[in-house]
Design an enzyme around this catalytic site. Structure first.
Site, mmCIF file in Angstrom:
data_model
loop_
_atom_site.group_PDB
_atom_site.id
_atom_site.type_symbol
_atom_site.label_atom_id
_atom_site.label_comp_id
_atom_site.label_asym_id
_atom_site.label_seq_id
_atom_site.Cartn_x
_atom_site.Cartn_y
_atom_site.Cartn_z
ATOM 1 N N ASN A 75 27.037 45.597 40.506
ATOM 2 C CA ASN A 75 26.629 44.446 39.688
ATOM 3 C C ASN A 75 26.437 44.832 38.219
ATOM 4 O O ASN A 75 25.836 44.089 37.444
ATOM 5 C CB ASN A 75 25.345 43.822 40.242
ATOM 6 C CG ASN A 75 24.161 44.773 40.159
ATOM 7 O OD1 ASN A 75 24.274 45.897 39.644
ATOM 8 N ND2 ASN A 75 23.018 44.346 40.657
ATOM 9 N N ARG A 134 26.326 47.450 10.223
ATOM 10 C CA ARG A 134 26.751 46.531 9.164
ATOM 11 C C ARG A 134 25.945 45.236 9.185
ATOM 12 O O ARG A 134 25.932 44.493 8.226
ATOM 13 C CB ARG A 134 28.234 46.206 9.326
ATOM 14 C CG ARG A 134 29.148 47.272 8.794
ATOM 15 C CD ARG A 134 30.499 46.627 8.521
ATOM 16 N NE ARG A 134 31.558 47.546 8.832
ATOM 17 C CZ ARG A 134 32.806 47.156 9.085
ATOM 18 N NH1 ARG A 134 33.120 45.888 9.094
ATOM 19 N NH2 ARG A 134 33.738 48.038 9.338
ATOM 20 N N HIS A 168 25.260 53.488 7.824
ATOM 21 C CA HIS A 168 26.094 52.689 6.920
ATOM 22 C C HIS A 168 25.355 52.391 5.610
ATOM 23 O O HIS A 168 25.954 52.396 4.539
ATOM 24 C CB HIS A 168 26.509 51.395 7.619
ATOM 25 C CG HIS A 168 27.360 50.532 6.771
ATOM 26 N ND1 HIS A 168 28.580 50.941 6.279
ATOM 27 C CD2 HIS A 168 27.161 49.282 6.289
ATOM 28 C CE1 HIS A 168 29.103 49.969 5.544
ATOM 29 N NE2 HIS A 168 28.261 48.965 5.544
ATOM 30 N N ASP A 207 34.933 51.352 -1.665
ATOM 31 C CA ASP A 207 33.725 50.570 -1.423
ATOM 32 C C ASP A 207 32.761 50.826 -2.589
ATOM 33 O O ASP A 207 32.247 51.940 -2.733
ATOM 34 C CB ASP A 207 33.123 51.018 -0.077
ATOM 35 C CG ASP A 207 31.930 50.186 0.324
ATOM 36 O OD1 ASP A 207 31.442 49.407 -0.518
ATOM 37 O OD2 ASP A 207 31.488 50.315 1.480
ATOM 38 N N LYS A 230 37.129 46.175 -3.477
ATOM 39 C CA LYS A 230 37.492 45.594 -2.169
ATOM 40 C C LYS A 230 36.633 44.357 -1.917
ATOM 41 O O LYS A 230 35.468 44.322 -2.279
ATOM 42 C CB LYS A 230 37.222 46.638 -1.085
ATOM 43 C CG LYS A 230 37.511 46.190 0.316
ATOM 44 C CD LYS A 230 37.282 47.325 1.314
ATOM 45 C CE LYS A 230 35.822 47.571 1.614
ATOM 46 N NZ LYS A 230 35.618 48.512 2.722
ATOM 47 N N ARG A 232 35.616 41.503 1.234
ATOM 48 C CA ARG A 232 35.759 41.196 2.666
ATOM 49 C C ARG A 232 35.810 39.703 2.898
ATOM 50 O O ARG A 232 35.192 38.945 2.160
ATOM 51 C CB ARG A 232 34.585 41.778 3.464
ATOM 52 C CG ARG A 232 34.798 43.222 3.792
ATOM 53 C CD ARG A 232 33.871 43.747 4.845
ATOM 54 N NE ARG A 232 34.174 45.161 5.031
ATOM 55 C CZ ARG A 232 35.123 45.606 5.820
ATOM 56 N NH1 ARG A 232 35.863 44.783 6.516
ATOM 57 N NH2 ARG A 232 35.356 46.900 5.918
ATOM 58 N N ASP A 257 35.128 57.671 2.776
ATOM 59 C CA ASP A 257 34.382 56.495 3.251
ATOM 60 C C ASP A 257 33.412 56.948 4.342
ATOM 61 O O ASP A 257 33.513 58.078 4.837
ATOM 62 C CB ASP A 257 35.354 55.449 3.811
ATOM 63 C CG ASP A 257 34.804 54.031 3.684
ATOM 64 O OD1 ASP A 257 33.583 53.879 3.535
ATOM 65 O OD2 ASP A 257 35.604 53.085 3.749
ATOM 66 N N THR A 262 38.801 49.339 11.671
ATOM 67 C CA THR A 262 40.151 48.839 11.981
ATOM 68 C C THR A 262 41.203 49.518 11.104
ATOM 69 O O THR A 262 42.392 49.263 11.268
ATOM 70 C CB THR A 262 40.238 47.330 11.723
ATOM 71 O OG1 THR A 262 40.026 47.102 10.317
ATOM 72 C CG2 THR A 262 39.219 46.559 12.526
ATOM 73 N N SER A 265 40.802 48.686 5.535
ATOM 74 C CA SER A 265 40.466 49.123 4.170
ATOM 75 C C SER A 265 41.358 50.270 3.749
ATOM 76 O O SER A 265 41.862 50.307 2.627
ATOM 77 C CB SER A 265 39.004 49.575 4.106
ATOM 78 O OG SER A 265 38.167 48.591 4.640
#
Ligand code: R5P
Length: 351
Positions: A75, A134, A168, A207, A230, A232, A257, A262, A265
């Site tokens: 479960n 983030r 971050h 960034d 940049k 977003r 960075d 993904t 950037s």
């Protein structure tokens, strides 16, 4: 619930014996000779998210990983059982928040509860990659601050301290009401590029919020810094680059960075740098949070080398030929040693 139930689905079984034989390359296993009189000893436990890193930390310290069972029932309920008592011990629980992120978080919380209920003297969560980072502010109407929520539930579950790497945003430290250490892996990355000694190079950040860290990185390499503007999209999923501030034409570029997610950037930045006449392009980041199209994007881009750390495990199918993974194992091991002994952690970073 009985731990031996035949219906249990075993999601991971750490081979404790084989772990004890693992040695981190270049770092001899040191005999465990340090102590803290407030606790009856030190214990290392790991969740199932990153057994290789846990082994490296264990090998660095010369402290075995303590045995435990972590099981998942049909479960999907998770069950944790320790193989030994932790009463009065200084306990370090290693679990990174890599995919499956929410399962790994839940497992960490349940393991914390287990340690707390077994009367551990002090529990430090060692979370090399802190997820949901983030989500650290209300920058749109009617949204949560999930990083704060996560900090609250970690302490509610029993964490007395935390050790994390390159959050971050540094301000996330303030979400915790317990003390902790946010470490940086940028020393590892910058040392690597100092050794590489790439001529005619410029450090690039995509960034603006990261500009100060990138400036420090560039200073370490004694190289100039260029900034890529940049923006977003509303849901934070896609980024577009607007312009580059600084000289990149005819230069080798080192993009730095905190994480690659993904790789959108990185893709935009590499493409922009190429149109601006950049020569070889290198990319480095602490967290290889590769998700979605990241690996395919990185594979298709003209990048000479991608350098990351192992705060998140990089599975074999993500190991690109131009990917180099540096280990944070010795760094985390040394910090655990210092926290246990009550010695300065800042001194490690010349602070
Ligand atoms: C963003 O603020 C971070 O510093 C990284 O640039 C970001 O997490 C990378 O995300 P992606 O790889 O999805 O563009």
């Amino acid at each position: 619930m009985p731990a031996s139930s035949a219906s249990m689905q075993r999601i991971h079984v750490l081979e404790i014996e084989s772990m004890l034989r693992v040695e981190y390359a270049g770092q001899p296993t040191r005999p465990f000779s340090f102590h803290n009189e407030m606790y009856s000893g030190i214990k290392l436990f790991s969740g199932t998210s990153h057994p290789t890193l846990a082994s490296e930390i264990s090998a660095y310290l010369g402290v075995p990983l303590s045995g435990r069972d972590i099981l998942k029932f049909p479960n999907e309920n998770i069950f944790v059982q320790l193989h030994e008592s932790v009463r009065g011990q200084d306990v370090y629980l290693i679990q990174t928040m890599s995919p499956p992120v929410n399962d790994n978080i839940m497992e960490l919380l349940i393991a914390l509860d287990c340690l707390r209920r077994d009367s551990a003297g002090r529990i430090t969560v060692v979370v090399p990659y802190f997820a949901y980072a983030r989500s650290d502010k209300k920058d749109q109407p009617r949204v949560p601050i999930t990083a704060r929520l996560l900090a609250d539930i970690l302490t509610t579950a029993g964490a007395d301290r935390y050790i994390m790497v390159d959050l971050h945003a540094g301000q996330i430290q303030g979400f915790f009401s317990v003390p902790g250490d946010e470490l940086t892996a940028f020393h590892l990355l910058s040392d690597y590029f100092v050794t590489r000694d790439i001529p005619d190079s410029v450090v690039v950040t995509n960034d603006l919020g990261f500009a100060k860290k990138a400036r420090n990185f560039a200073s370490k390499l004694k190289r100039p810094l260029a900034l890529v503007e940049k923006r977003r999209t509303k849901n934070d999923a896609r980024s577009e680059v607007l312009s580059v501030i600084g000289e990149v034409e005819g230069q080798n570029c080192i993009i730095v960075d905190d994480e690659i997610s993904t790789a959108g950037s990185v893709q935009n930045t590499v493409n922009l740098l190429r149109t601006q006449g950049a020569k070889d392009i290198y990319v480095c980041a602490t967290h290889a949070a590769f998700c979605g199209p990241a690996v395919e994007r990185l594979r298709s881009l003209p990048i000479k080398e991608i350098v990351v750390t192992n705060t998140i495990p990089v599975p074999p199918d993500q190991m690109l030929p131009n990917l180099k993974v540096l280990s944070v194992g010795p760094l985390l091991g040394e910090v655990i040693r210092r926290v246990h002994e009550g010695r300065s952690v800042g001194a490690l970073f010349n602070e």
